[in-house]
Design a protein around this motif. Structure first.
Motif, PDB file in Angstrom:
ATOM      1  N   VAL A 396       2.305  -3.843  10.356  1.00 57.93           N
ATOM      2  CA  VAL A 396       3.482  -3.162   9.646  1.00 57.93           C
ATOM      3  C   VAL A 396       2.595  -1.548   9.696  1.00 57.93           C
ATOM      4  CG1 VAL A 396       4.422  -2.892   7.592  1.00 57.93           C
ATOM      5  CG2 VAL A 396       3.511  -5.072   8.249  1.00 57.93           C
ATOM      6  N   PRO A 397       3.840  -0.787   9.702  1.00 54.06           N
ATOM      7  CA  PRO A 397       3.187   0.686   9.867  1.00 54.06           C
ATOM      8  C   PRO A 397       2.686   1.050   8.517  1.00 54.06           C
ATOM      9  CG  PRO A 397       5.529   0.708  10.667  1.00 54.06           C
ATOM     10  CD  PRO A 397       5.145  -0.657  10.274  1.00 54.06           C
ATOM     11  N   VAL A 398       1.239   1.927   8.827  1.00 49.95           N
ATOM     12  CA  VAL A 398       0.502   2.090   7.579  1.00 49.95           C
ATOM     13  C   VAL A 398       1.228   2.970   6.620  1.00 49.95           C
ATOM     14  CG1 VAL A 398      -1.556   3.707   6.800  1.00 49.95           C
ATOM     15  CG2 VAL A 398      -1.456   2.197   9.110  1.00 49.95           C
ATOM     16  N   ARG A 399       1.861   3.720   6.811  1.00 54.30           N
ATOM     17  CA  ARG A 399       2.744   4.757   5.735  1.00 54.30           C
ATOM     18  C   ARG A 399       3.725   3.660   4.776  1.00 54.30           C
ATOM     19  NH1 ARG A 399       2.591  10.325   6.429  1.00 54.30           N
ATOM     20  NH2 ARG A 399       1.604  10.814   8.314  1.00 54.30           N
ATOM     21  N   LEU A 400       4.257   2.722   5.624  1.00 52.15           N
ATOM     22  CA  LEU A 400       5.226   1.911   4.768  1.00 52.15           C
ATOM     23  C   LEU A 400       4.552   1.310   3.719  1.00 52.15           C
ATOM     24  CD1 LEU A 400       8.132  -0.375   6.279  1.00 52.15           C
ATOM     25  CD2 LEU A 400       6.495  -1.102   4.433  1.00 52.15           C
ATOM     26  N   MET A 401       3.358   0.300   4.270  1.00 51.01           N
ATOM     27  CA  MET A 401       2.437  -0.421   3.289  1.00 51.01           C
ATOM     28  C   MET A 401       1.485   0.375   2.364  1.00 51.01           C
ATOM     29  SD  MET A 401       3.582  -3.309   3.782  1.00 51.01           S
ATOM     30  CE  MET A 401       2.650  -3.866   2.272  1.00 51.01           C
ATOM     31  N   ARG A 402       1.092   1.604   2.556  1.00 50.52           N
ATOM     32  CA  ARG A 402       0.481   2.311   1.874  1.00 50.52           C
ATOM     33  C   ARG A 402       1.468   3.052   0.827  1.00 50.52           C
ATOM     34  NH1 ARG A 402      -1.870   7.267   4.704  1.00 50.52           N
ATOM     35  NH2 ARG A 402       0.027   8.258   4.073  1.00 50.52           N
ATOM     36  N   SER A 403       2.581   3.138   0.856  1.00 51.27           N
ATOM     37  CA  SER A 403       3.472   3.466  -0.280  1.00 51.27           C
ATOM     38  C   SER A 403       3.504   2.292  -1.076  1.00 51.27           C
ATOM     39  CB  SER A 403       5.043   3.952   0.137  1.00 51.27           C
ATOM     40  OG  SER A 403       5.729   2.667   0.784  1.00 51.27           O
ATOM     41  N   VAL A 404       3.701   1.216  -0.607  1.00 48.93           N
ATOM     42  CA  VAL A 404       3.742  -0.116  -1.552  1.00 48.93           C
ATOM     43  C   VAL A 404       2.395  -0.200  -2.233  1.00 48.93           C
ATOM     44  CG1 VAL A 404       3.630  -2.743  -1.431  1.00 48.93           C
ATOM     45  CG2 VAL A 404       5.293  -1.440  -0.112  1.00 48.93           C
ATOM     46  N   ALA A 405       1.306  -0.049  -1.657  1.00 45.61           N
ATOM     47  CA  ALA A 405       0.076  -0.055  -2.371  1.00 45.61           C
ATOM     48  C   ALA A 405      -0.128   1.008  -3.383  1.00 45.61           C
ATOM     49  CB  ALA A 405      -1.222   0.261  -1.079  1.00 45.61           C
ATOM     50  N   GLU A 406       0.447   2.090  -3.271  1.00 42.25           N
ATOM     51  CA  GLU A 406       0.521   3.124  -4.228  1.00 42.25           C
ATOM     52  C   GLU A 406       1.299   2.767  -5.422  1.00 42.25           C
ATOM     53  OE1 GLU A 406       1.510   6.497  -2.060  1.00 42.25           O
ATOM     54  OE2 GLU A 406      -0.486   6.705  -1.148  1.00 42.25           O
ATOM     55  N   ALA A 407       2.450   2.103  -5.176  1.00 44.14           N
ATOM     56  CA  ALA A 407       3.351   1.637  -6.356  1.00 44.14           C
ATOM     57  C   ALA A 407       2.466   0.530  -7.006  1.00 44.14           C
ATOM     58  CB  ALA A 407       4.561   1.231  -5.938  1.00 44.14           C
ATOM     59  N   ILE A 408       1.811  -0.301  -6.600  1.00 42.43           N
ATOM     60  CA  ILE A 408       1.000  -1.409  -7.058  1.00 42.43           C
ATOM     61  C   ILE A 408      -0.139  -0.510  -7.966  1.00 42.43           C
ATOM     62  CG2 ILE A 408      -0.279  -3.182  -6.880  1.00 42.43           C
ATOM     63  CD1 ILE A 408       1.393  -3.929  -4.547  1.00 42.43           C
ATOM     64  N   LYS A 409      -0.668   0.332  -7.105  1.00 40.98           N
ATOM     65  CA  LYS A 409      -1.926   0.865  -7.912  1.00 40.98           C
ATOM     66  C   LYS A 409      -1.726   1.546  -9.320  1.00 40.98           C
ATOM     67  CE  LYS A 409      -6.059   4.242  -6.858  1.00 40.98           C
ATOM     68  NZ  LYS A 409      -6.205   5.188  -6.053  1.00 40.98           N
ATOM     69  N   THR A 410      -0.349   2.370  -8.993  1.00 41.63           N
ATOM     70  CA  THR A 410      -0.043   3.110 -10.413  1.00 41.63           C
ATOM     71  C   THR A 410       0.401   1.824 -11.513  1.00 41.63           C
ATOM     72  OG1 THR A 410       0.905   4.790  -9.055  1.00 41.63           O
ATOM     73  CG2 THR A 410       1.869   4.244 -11.416  1.00 41.63           C
ATOM     74  N   SER A 411       0.904   0.938 -11.239  1.00 42.21           N
ATOM     75  CA  SER A 411       1.292  -0.144 -11.974  1.00 42.21           C
ATOM     76  C   SER A 411      -0.101  -0.531 -12.796  1.00 42.21           C
ATOM     77  CB  SER A 411       2.046  -1.247 -11.570  1.00 42.21           C
ATOM     78  OG  SER A 411       3.215  -0.731 -11.281  1.00 42.21           O
ATOM     79  N   ILE A 412      -1.114  -0.969 -11.917  1.00 37.23           N
ATOM     80  CA  ILE A 412      -2.397  -1.467 -12.246  1.00 37.23           C
ATOM     81  C   ILE A 412      -3.123  -0.532 -13.413  1.00 37.23           C
ATOM     82  CG2 ILE A 412      -4.478  -2.638 -11.451  1.00 37.23           C
ATOM     83  CD1 ILE A 412      -3.148  -3.741  -9.214  1.00 37.23           C
ATOM     84  N   GLN A 413      -3.037   0.705 -12.972  1.00 39.00           N
ATOM     85  CA  GLN A 413      -3.635   1.828 -13.591  1.00 39.00           C
ATOM     86  C   GLN A 413      -3.329   2.043 -14.774  1.00 39.00           C
ATOM     87  OE1 GLN A 413      -3.793   4.893 -10.694  1.00 39.00           O
ATOM     88  NE2 GLN A 413      -6.136   4.656 -10.069  1.00 39.00           N
ATOM     89  N   ARG A 414      -1.940   1.843 -14.938  1.00 37.84           N
ATOM     90  CA  ARG A 414      -1.150   1.894 -16.218  1.00 37.84           C
ATOM     91  C   ARG A 414      -1.482   0.903 -17.184  1.00 37.84           C
ATOM     92  NH1 ARG A 414       3.980   1.793 -14.539  1.00 37.84           N
ATOM     93  NH2 ARG A 414       4.045   3.892 -13.844  1.00 37.84           N
TER      94      ARG A 414
END
Length: 428
Positions: A396-414
């Protein structure tokens, strides 16, 4: 302090006075409103306050944090002053609820999906992959925490119960000619079922990501998707189709993404680019040369194949080939020649589909494919040539999944920040 209950979620909010009004005066207002009107009100309707802290918990998490049998037993006596010691008993439990950015990865392949999460700041503590060459690639580039094994046979206790689980399990039973119900019982979807069972068996799992073909969302008029939602009903699930070109890849690849969460719904990231801003093949291939790893890993065409290639213009495909030498397989992506100033088509196995370089009469090299998946040049694929070609095709293209990862990271950090703030909240 104000507590709001919304279905399965509890929101605890801490406020401070917005002006110099004495606390006793504020308390009397609260006493009057709650004692006389006997009506539930929002604190901002009756007091001049500013929100200082907020924490969102599920009912189950709130019970665990508070140590009570049920949040219904909590009582707040507004006639008495609350002090900082009032929430001291919560601190140890709340700190235990903080979620580390740790991942267990299943169907890990060569590690491209894991690479996306690593780039976003996560730590992959376990990975499982069946293919030997893909495991070699993973170990060489990412780490030795990967295990070569079959998820249908491996002792499930070996799967590390990390708080985040990710995977792109294959499933073939997607045809509408199949049963419209019990898709997860279809033998062709056995691997997906094992992925879901692994999530259910991991009581520590707070977030999961499932990546798959777009067809999974519409199979059986959406009933396959509904089955996944029902089986994993403990999670709030967001599902939809994402395009890698929207997220900055030089490849127009669409994938179905499921994000399940027990810490509040996590939405799929919105597109970052408009079509006129898409990255092109020319940009992706800039600076390529033969000394870069895997650039010389390319299948050499037979004479008849070379003749077919020469007949295909930029943007053309198998239907550009004269009838007398056209192959039997006539899918529109076969013999597809890329165009310099557009994103590439979806990259499948470049040898099997004969995906052509924009101007040279040859298929794409492994490195050129990797560039279209946003994989850096220091990531080196291992194994047989045919295996390397399949490894990148499964990615899966890195940029696609990295955007998903960053959304998850933001929620976890919040979520974690809310716990930290709640621990430090001074209540008066």
């Amino acid at each position: 302090m104000q507590v709001d209950i919304f279905g399965e979620h509890v929101v605890v909010q801490g406020y401070i006075e917005a002006n110099s009004a004495p606390i006793q005066k504020m308390k009397r207002v609260v006493d009057n409103v709650c004692g006389l009107k006997r009506k539930v009100r929002d604190i901002t309707d009756i007091l001049s306050v500013v929100k200082k802290n907020e924490i969102l918990l599920s009912r189950k998490s709130f019970r665990k944090a508070s140590g009570y049998l049920g949040y219904e037993q909590l009582e707040f006596d507004l006639g008495e002053n609350l002090t900082s010691s009032s929430n001291a008993y919560l601190a140890p439990s709340l700190s235990n609820l903080e979620i580390p950015l740790q991942i267990s990865s299943l169907f890990s392949g060569a590690g491209i999906m894991d690479l996306s999460f690593l780039e976003a700041g996560f730590d992959v503590v376990f990975a499982l992959e069946l293919d030997k060459d893909a495991v070699e690639t993973y170990r060489h580039n990412i780490g030795s925490h990967v295990i070569q094994g079959d998820i249908t046979k491996i002792d499930k206790s070996r799967i590390v119960k990390a708080p985040i689980m990710i995977g792109g399990s294959p499933c073939q039973g997607l045809s509408n000619s199949n049963r419209y119900t019990n898709y997860l019982d279809n033998p062709n979807n056995l691997l997906l079922k094992h992925f879901i069972d692994s999530i259910k068996n991991n009581k520590n799992c707070k977030v999961f990501v499932l990546e798959n073909v777009p067809r999974i969302l519409t199979a059986g008029e959406g009933k396959f998707k509904d089955e996944i939602f029902n089986v994993l009903s403990d999670f709030e699930i967001t599902a939809g189709i994402m395009s890698s070109a929207d997220m900055g890849s030089a490849q127009a690849r669409e994938r179905a993404i499921f994000i399940g969460s027990k810490i509040g719904k996590i939405e799929l990231p919105a597109p970052l680019l408009k079509p006129e801003e898409y990255k092109t093949v020319r940009e992706a291939f800039k600076g390529l040369h033969d000394t870069i790893p895997n650039q010389r890993h390319v299948s050499k065409p037979k004479k008849v194949t070379l003749e077919r290639m020469s007949a295909v213009p930029p943007g053309g495909n198998v239907f550009s080939i004269p009838d007398n030498i056209r192959p039997k397989g006539q899918h529109s992506d076969m013999y597809k020649r890329l165009e310099w100033d557009k994103p590439s088509v979806t990259i499948v196995n470049p040898r099997k589909s004969c995906i052509l370089h924009p101007e040279e009469d040859r298929i794409l090299s492994v490195r050129e494919c990797a560039r279209l998946f946003d994989v850096s040049d220091n990531f080196e694929f291992k194994g047989k040539l045919s295996s390397m070609q399949q490894q990148i095709a499964n990615a899966v293209p890195v940029r696609l999944m990295r955007s998903v990862a960053e959304a998850i990271k933001t929620s976890i950090q919040r979520f974690n920040d809310a716990l930290t703030n709640f621990n430090g909240l001074q209540l008066v």
